[in-house]
Scaffold this active site. Structure first.
Site, PDB file in Angstrom:
ATOM      1  N   HIS A 159      -6.941  -5.780   2.095  1.00  0.00           N
ATOM      2  CA  HIS A 159      -5.802  -5.242   2.836  1.00  0.00           C
ATOM      3  C   HIS A 159      -5.289  -6.336   3.768  1.00  0.00           C
ATOM      4  CE1 HIS A 159      -6.831  -0.804   2.281  1.00  0.00           C
ATOM      5  NE2 HIS A 159      -8.011  -1.347   2.013  1.00  0.00           N
ATOM      6  N   GLN A 212     -15.293   2.275   0.832  1.00  0.00           N
ATOM      7  CA  GLN A 212     -14.320   1.831  -0.168  1.00  0.00           C
ATOM      8  C   GLN A 212     -13.923   3.014  -1.034  1.00  0.00           C
ATOM      9  OE1 GLN A 212     -15.913  -1.168  -2.765  1.00  0.00           O
ATOM     10  NE2 GLN A 212     -13.993  -1.499  -3.865  1.00  0.00           N
ATOM     11  N   HIS A 246     -10.041  -5.141  -3.425  1.00  0.00           N
ATOM     12  CA  HIS A 246      -8.723  -5.327  -2.812  1.00  0.00           C
ATOM     13  C   HIS A 246      -8.914  -5.807  -1.391  1.00  0.00           C
ATOM     14  CE1 HIS A 246     -10.043  -1.131  -2.541  1.00  0.00           C
ATOM     15  NE2 HIS A 246      -9.445  -1.052  -1.361  1.00  0.00           N
ATOM     16  N   ASN A 256     -12.905  -3.374   2.287  1.00  0.00           N
ATOM     17  CA  ASN A 256     -13.964  -2.366   2.345  1.00  0.00           C
ATOM     18  C   ASN A 256     -14.785  -2.454   1.058  1.00  0.00           C
ATOM     19  OD1 ASN A 256     -12.904  -1.294   4.798  1.00  0.00           O
ATOM     20  ND2 ASN A 256     -11.334  -0.239   3.610  1.00  0.00           N
ATOM     21  N   ASP A 281       0.849  -1.193   0.000  1.00  0.00           N
ATOM     22  CA  ASP A 281       0.000   0.000   0.000  1.00  0.00           C
ATOM     23  C   ASP A 281       0.888   1.249   0.000  1.00  0.00           C
ATOM     24  OD1 ASP A 281      -3.199   0.539   0.970  1.00  0.00           O
ATOM     25  OD2 ASP A 281      -1.790   2.212   1.152  1.00  0.00           O
ATOM     26  N   ILE A 282       0.465   2.259  -0.727  1.00  0.00           N
ATOM     27  CA  ILE A 282       1.268   3.479  -0.857  1.00  0.00           C
ATOM     28  C   ILE A 282       1.282   4.294   0.441  1.00  0.00           C
ATOM     29  CG2 ILE A 282      -0.517   5.096  -1.686  1.00  0.00           C
ATOM     30  CD1 ILE A 282       1.473   5.827  -3.957  1.00  0.00           C
TER      31      ILE A 282
HETATM   32  P1  5GP Z   1      -9.907   1.462   0.395  1.00  0.00           P
HETATM   33  O1  5GP Z   1     -10.190   2.672   1.233  1.00  0.00           O
HETATM   34  O2  5GP Z   1     -10.517   1.555  -0.971  1.00  0.00           O
HETATM   35  O3  5GP Z   1     -10.231   0.172   1.093  1.00  0.00           O
HETATM   36  O4  5GP Z   1      -8.339   1.399   0.242  1.00  0.00           O
HETATM   37  C1  5GP Z   1      -7.640   1.935  -0.827  1.00  0.00           C
HETATM   38  C2  5GP Z   1      -6.166   1.807  -0.517  1.00  0.00           C
HETATM   39  O5  5GP Z   1      -5.440   2.000  -1.712  1.00  0.00           O
HETATM   40  C3  5GP Z   1      -5.638   2.810   0.508  1.00  0.00           C
HETATM   41  O6  5GP Z   1      -5.064   2.119   1.606  1.00  0.00           O
HETATM   42  C4  5GP Z   1      -4.617   3.614  -0.288  1.00  0.00           C
HETATM   43  O7  5GP Z   1      -3.490   3.988   0.495  1.00  0.00           O
HETATM   44  C5  5GP Z   1      -4.242   2.671  -1.404  1.00  0.00           C
HETATM   45  N1  5GP Z   1      -3.816   3.322  -2.628  1.00  0.00           N
HETATM   46  C6  5GP Z   1      -4.459   4.346  -3.274  1.00  0.00           C
HETATM   47  N2  5GP Z   1      -3.779   4.683  -4.375  1.00  0.00           N
HETATM   48  C7  5GP Z   1      -2.717   3.850  -4.446  1.00  0.00           C
HETATM   49  C8  5GP Z   1      -1.635   3.709  -5.391  1.00  0.00           C
HETATM   50  O8  5GP Z   1      -1.534   4.419  -6.389  1.00  0.00           O
HETATM   51  N3  5GP Z   1      -0.725   2.738  -5.124  1.00  0.00           N
HETATM   52  C9  5GP Z   1      -0.813   1.931  -4.038  1.00  0.00           C
HETATM   53  N4  5GP Z   1       0.142   1.004  -3.874  1.00  0.00           N
HETATM   54  N5  5GP Z   1      -1.797   2.034  -3.135  1.00  0.00           N
HETATM   55  C10 5GP Z   1      -2.739   2.986  -3.338  1.00  0.00           C
END
Ligand code: 5GP
Length: 128
Positions: free
Chosen positions: A112, A104, A110, A97, A35-36
């Site tokens: 985590h 989400q 995805h 999520n 994760d970034i």
């Molecule tokens: P969500 O909130 O959709 O469950 O999680 C999205 C996740 O994607 C977040 O933890 C965010 O840090 C990660 N993320 C968003 N953009 C990027 C990206 O460009 N590269 C990577 N590796 N992770 C990302």
């Protein structure tokens, strides 16, 4: 339309190689990458290569081969990153999520994988 997939989402771009990622493991049907913005010492995202929006979309629409490969990818990543739970003193949290109530952000399934520290309460009160 249910489960409408937006192929301009950031993970679709990662899968097409348009945006770089720090890959942990790539399998036939899945990709795992860091994760970034890590929320724990280990924070990896595992995504299917197919166009699935959410966890339930994947469970309902993916082929058996995709589902098996995705789950095996998660298992392998846990071992590779040293967060596997079989030794008794480690472990991790897997979160997916989904949709509005799941908060989400990226509309491509995805999971985590968070580990390397104690995770605390599973669900926090809403902040928004
Ligand atoms: P969500 O909130 O959709 O469950 O999680 C999205 C996740 O994607 C977040 O933890 C965010 O840090 C990660 N993320 C968003 N953009 C990027 C990206 O460009 N590269 C990577 N590796 N992770 C990302």
């Amino acid at each position: 339309m249910p489960y409408a997939y937006d192929d301009q989402n950031i993970f679709a771009k990662i899968l097409r190689g348009e945006i770089p990622n720090n890959t942990v493991l790539e399998t036939e049907h899945a990709l795992a990458f860091h994760d970034i913005q890590p929320q724990a010492p280990v924070h990896v995202l595992v995504i299917p290569k197919g166009p699935y929006v959410t966890y339930d979309h994947f469970c309902n629409a993916a082929s058996d081969a995709e589902i098996v490969d995705f789950m095996r990818c998660i298992g392998k990543v846990c071992t590779m990153l040293g967060i596997e739970s079989d030794t008794g003193d480690k472990g991790f949290r897997a979160i997916s999520n989904a949709g509005e109530d799941g908060v989400q952000e990226v509309p491509h399934l995805h999971v985590h994988l968070l580990g390397g520290r104690r995770m605390g309460r599973m669900v926090q009160p809403p902040r928004d």
